[in-house]
Design a protein around this motif. Sequence first.
Motif, PDB file in Angstrom:
ATOM      1  N   GLU A  37       0.835  -1.208   0.000  1.00  0.00           N
ATOM      2  CA  GLU A  37       0.000   0.000   0.000  1.00  0.00           C
ATOM      3  C   GLU A  37       0.867   1.255   0.000  1.00  0.00           C
ATOM      4  O   GLU A  37       0.625   2.191  -0.769  1.00  0.00           O
ATOM      5  CB  GLU A  37      -0.924  -0.020   1.207  1.00  0.00           C
ATOM      6  N   ALA A  38       1.868   1.287   0.854  1.00  0.00           N
ATOM      7  CA  ALA A  38       2.726   2.471   0.929  1.00  0.00           C
ATOM      8  C   ALA A  38       3.481   2.677  -0.377  1.00  0.00           C
ATOM      9  O   ALA A  38       3.560   3.803  -0.898  1.00  0.00           O
ATOM     10  CB  ALA A  38       3.706   2.331   2.094  1.00  0.00           C
ATOM     11  N   GLN A  39       4.036   1.610  -0.921  1.00  0.00           N
ATOM     12  CA  GLN A  39       4.783   1.732  -2.173  1.00  0.00           C
ATOM     13  C   GLN A  39       3.865   2.134  -3.323  1.00  0.00           C
ATOM     14  O   GLN A  39       4.261   2.896  -4.206  1.00  0.00           O
ATOM     15  CB  GLN A  39       5.488   0.413  -2.493  1.00  0.00           C
ATOM     16  N   SER A  40       2.621   1.641  -3.313  1.00  0.00           N
ATOM     17  CA  SER A  40       1.655   1.998  -4.355  1.00  0.00           C
ATOM     18  C   SER A  40       1.314   3.481  -4.330  1.00  0.00           C
ATOM     19  O   SER A  40       0.902   4.049  -5.351  1.00  0.00           O
ATOM     20  CB  SER A  40       0.369   1.179  -4.188  1.00  0.00           C
ATOM     21  N   LEU A  41       1.484   4.115  -3.175  1.00  0.00           N
ATOM     22  CA  LEU A  41       1.228   5.545  -3.035  1.00  0.00           C
ATOM     23  C   LEU A  41       2.451   6.380  -3.387  1.00  0.00           C
ATOM     24  O   LEU A  41       2.476   7.587  -3.155  1.00  0.00           O
ATOM     25  CB  LEU A  41       0.773   5.854  -1.610  1.00  0.00           C
ATOM     26  N   GLY A  42       3.463   5.737  -3.932  1.00  0.00           N
ATOM     27  CA  GLY A  42       4.652   6.457  -4.351  1.00  0.00           C
ATOM     28  C   GLY A  42       5.648   6.702  -3.242  1.00  0.00           C
ATOM     29  O   GLY A  42       6.551   7.534  -3.380  1.00  0.00           O
ATOM     30  N   ARG A  43       5.520   6.001  -2.128  1.00  0.00           N
ATOM     31  CA  ARG A  43       6.438   6.184  -1.007  1.00  0.00           C
ATOM     32  C   ARG A  43       7.494   5.078  -1.025  1.00  0.00           C
ATOM     33  O   ARG A  43       7.162   3.894  -1.193  1.00  0.00           O
ATOM     34  CB  ARG A  43       5.694   6.136   0.335  1.00  0.00           C
ATOM     35  N   SER A  44       8.729   5.430  -0.837  1.00  0.00           N
ATOM     36  CA  SER A  44       9.775   4.426  -0.737  1.00  0.00           C
ATOM     37  C   SER A  44       9.573   3.645   0.556  1.00  0.00           C
ATOM     38  O   SER A  44       9.398   4.222   1.624  1.00  0.00           O
ATOM     39  CB  SER A  44      11.158   5.084  -0.750  1.00  0.00           C
ATOM     40  N   THR A  45       9.585   2.314   0.448  1.00  0.00           N
ATOM     41  CA  THR A  45       9.185   1.470   1.575  1.00  0.00           C
ATOM     42  C   THR A  45      10.220   0.392   1.836  1.00  0.00           C
ATOM     43  O   THR A  45      10.661  -0.307   0.916  1.00  0.00           O
ATOM     44  CB  THR A  45       7.822   0.812   1.295  1.00  0.00           C
ATOM     45  N   LEU A  46      10.566   0.237   3.103  1.00  0.00           N
ATOM     46  CA  LEU A  46      11.464  -0.820   3.557  1.00  0.00           C
ATOM     47  C   LEU A  46      10.657  -1.809   4.389  1.00  0.00           C
ATOM     48  O   LEU A  46       9.939  -1.419   5.309  1.00  0.00           O
ATOM     49  CB  LEU A  46      12.596  -0.242   4.409  1.00  0.00           C
ATOM     50  N   TYR A 505       0.872   9.143   4.418  1.00  0.00           N
ATOM     51  CA  TYR A 505       0.315  10.494   4.375  1.00  0.00           C
ATOM     52  C   TYR A 505       1.186  11.479   5.144  1.00  0.00           C
ATOM     53  O   TYR A 505       1.311  12.656   4.769  1.00  0.00           O
ATOM     54  CB  TYR A 505      -1.095  10.451   4.962  1.00  0.00           C
ATOM     55  N   ARG A 506       1.830  10.988   6.213  1.00  0.00           N
ATOM     56  CA  ARG A 506       2.650  11.872   7.038  1.00  0.00           C
ATOM     57  C   ARG A 506       3.946  12.285   6.355  1.00  0.00           C
ATOM     58  O   ARG A 506       4.647  13.160   6.851  1.00  0.00           O
ATOM     59  CB  ARG A 506       2.980  11.186   8.366  1.00  0.00           C
ATOM     60  N   VAL A 507       4.262  11.675   5.246  1.00  0.00           N
ATOM     61  CA  VAL A 507       5.506  12.021   4.551  1.00  0.00           C
ATOM     62  C   VAL A 507       5.460  13.448   4.058  1.00  0.00           C
ATOM     63  O   VAL A 507       6.444  14.186   4.124  1.00  0.00           O
ATOM     64  CB  VAL A 507       5.756  11.060   3.367  1.00  0.00           C
ATOM     65  N   THR A 508       4.298  13.887   3.566  1.00  0.00           N
ATOM     66  CA  THR A 508       4.194  15.216   2.968  1.00  0.00           C
ATOM     67  C   THR A 508       3.287  16.161   3.732  1.00  0.00           C
ATOM     68  O   THR A 508       3.181  17.318   3.383  1.00  0.00           O
ATOM     69  CB  THR A 508       3.670  15.102   1.526  1.00  0.00           C
ATOM     70  N   THR A 509       2.588  15.669   4.785  1.00  0.00           N
ATOM     71  CA  THR A 509       1.659  16.508   5.529  1.00  0.00           C
ATOM     72  C   THR A 509       2.016  16.466   7.011  1.00  0.00           C
ATOM     73  O   THR A 509       2.064  15.402   7.610  1.00  0.00           O
ATOM     74  CB  THR A 509       0.204  16.029   5.318  1.00  0.00           C
ATOM     75  N   ALA A 510       2.253  17.616   7.580  1.00  0.00           N
ATOM     76  CA  ALA A 510       2.685  17.657   8.982  1.00  0.00           C
ATOM     77  C   ALA A 510       1.556  17.304   9.932  1.00  0.00           C
ATOM     78  O   ALA A 510       1.759  16.615  10.919  1.00  0.00           O
ATOM     79  CB  ALA A 510       3.235  19.040   9.308  1.00  0.00           C
TER      80      ALA A 510
END
Length: 519
Positions: A37-46, A505-510
Amino acid sequence: MDAVRTAPAVAGARRDGGTFDVIVVGAGGAGLAAAIEAQSLGRSTLLLEKAEKIGGTTGRSVGSVAATNTSHQIRKGIKDSPEEHLRDLGAFNAKLNLPGNPVFARMLVENVPDTFRWLEESGLEFFGPMTELPHRKQRMHNVIPDSRAYPFHLGRRARKLGVDIRTAAPVEELILEDGRVVGVVATIAGRATAFRARGGVVLSCGDYSADGKSRARHISPTMANVTPVNPYNTGDGHRMVEALGGRIINGHLHLSGLRFPPPPPKWYSRIPPYRPVARFMRWALENLPGVVTNRLITGFLTTVLVPSYKMFHEGAILVNARGERFTDETRDSAAEMGAQPDQKAYILLDGPLARKFSGYPYYVSTASGFSYASMEDYRQNRKDIFHEAPTLAGLAGQIGVPAAALEQTLATLNAERARDPKPGRPELKEGPYVALGPVRYYINFTDGGLAVNERLEVLGAGDRPVPGLYAAGLTGMGGVLLEGHGHHLGWVFTSGRIAARHAAYRVTTADLPEAGPAL
């Protein structure tokens, strides 16, 4: 090693593993769902996994998912709704006499239809839906060919999307800065390695079923020496969060009991669960006689199967390797089983009782694919654990117990039942006699999950959210009650996806909006 360290404390004590948008701890069903889910949202995921391969408890499960409004229900003409599912889930949970978490129960039933479609899009095939009371409608969908299909297909999807998956990488600590979780410390190739997360860390590292001290503390001292189905579930996430002041809800709840061993592997069971194979098996299940398909399905099973306790409530008994009855089978037998020779026993039935277990609701066990296995299924397909003889002496020879002791055990039992007859507790005195086993006592999982809020943020001291930290699956139960087949896996996949969306979501929104993102 401390479960939590501040960034300055670990500086210089470990190597730098890099920075990712989202870090997921544990690659079972919840962790795989979260990472995808996180990777599908364009977030780099480990994705960090303690074991040497992905799958967790999900890959060892029966594999069913309870859901409404599926294509399978529609093909059968079943009109269903999440609201009806919620009422029936309440009926399952009523026997626990616990308050539960109504917010999370609704979250599950409203989101699991989409999660089920998401699983199908990921390559999973299901058979069903099947009946299970008190569900008033058929909702139990069984994965084909078995639960190995979950890590196989979800792992492929995660890798294709670009998720960085590291196995044999246990997470030991959370890294905090100014009260916020900003990363983790994992052991990689024997070295402490720090990874940072811009958005958040999702704990999906299972339960504490493999930790004897936690079992004794939360469940009972008699559970301290019980064998876990998943030896990697040592409560790592729970330990790290308790160090932050977090708490565990419903710590005593668990699924444990007698288990059959998996069948000996067949040559075809080693075939990877490719979708064409699963589709053929689904077609076979829907179109060919059960006598043909059940043998094939059984050959693919890799999980320990759960004997139905209804057999004991209808009169079956347990005997040990000495041919002796050693417990009241209608009650939990963890302590007694641990004291038996080789910690094993056999389920003993006579002819009339064995014939009664011919299918739902009188089934021997549940199983992937064909849902409810009958005595005939075991007679035909589980010859490794199905034993039958016209006499007790003959049966004793098959299972390797003293014939005289077994005959005395049945004589004593029948005399007691003749003196005090009760409905559903007949004398066992007509051949052919059947023994199933050996069986052993295992703990599948614990339901004692961390306290989390509606965004699946972990709650720390004073039940305040720990910024940057989320929990899903068996780690993040939050008090939700999930009795009945298919609800745990439904929660595992659904909660993993929801937690990942909030972390991403927290990656780009404080500041996270009150409602948060929905699936």
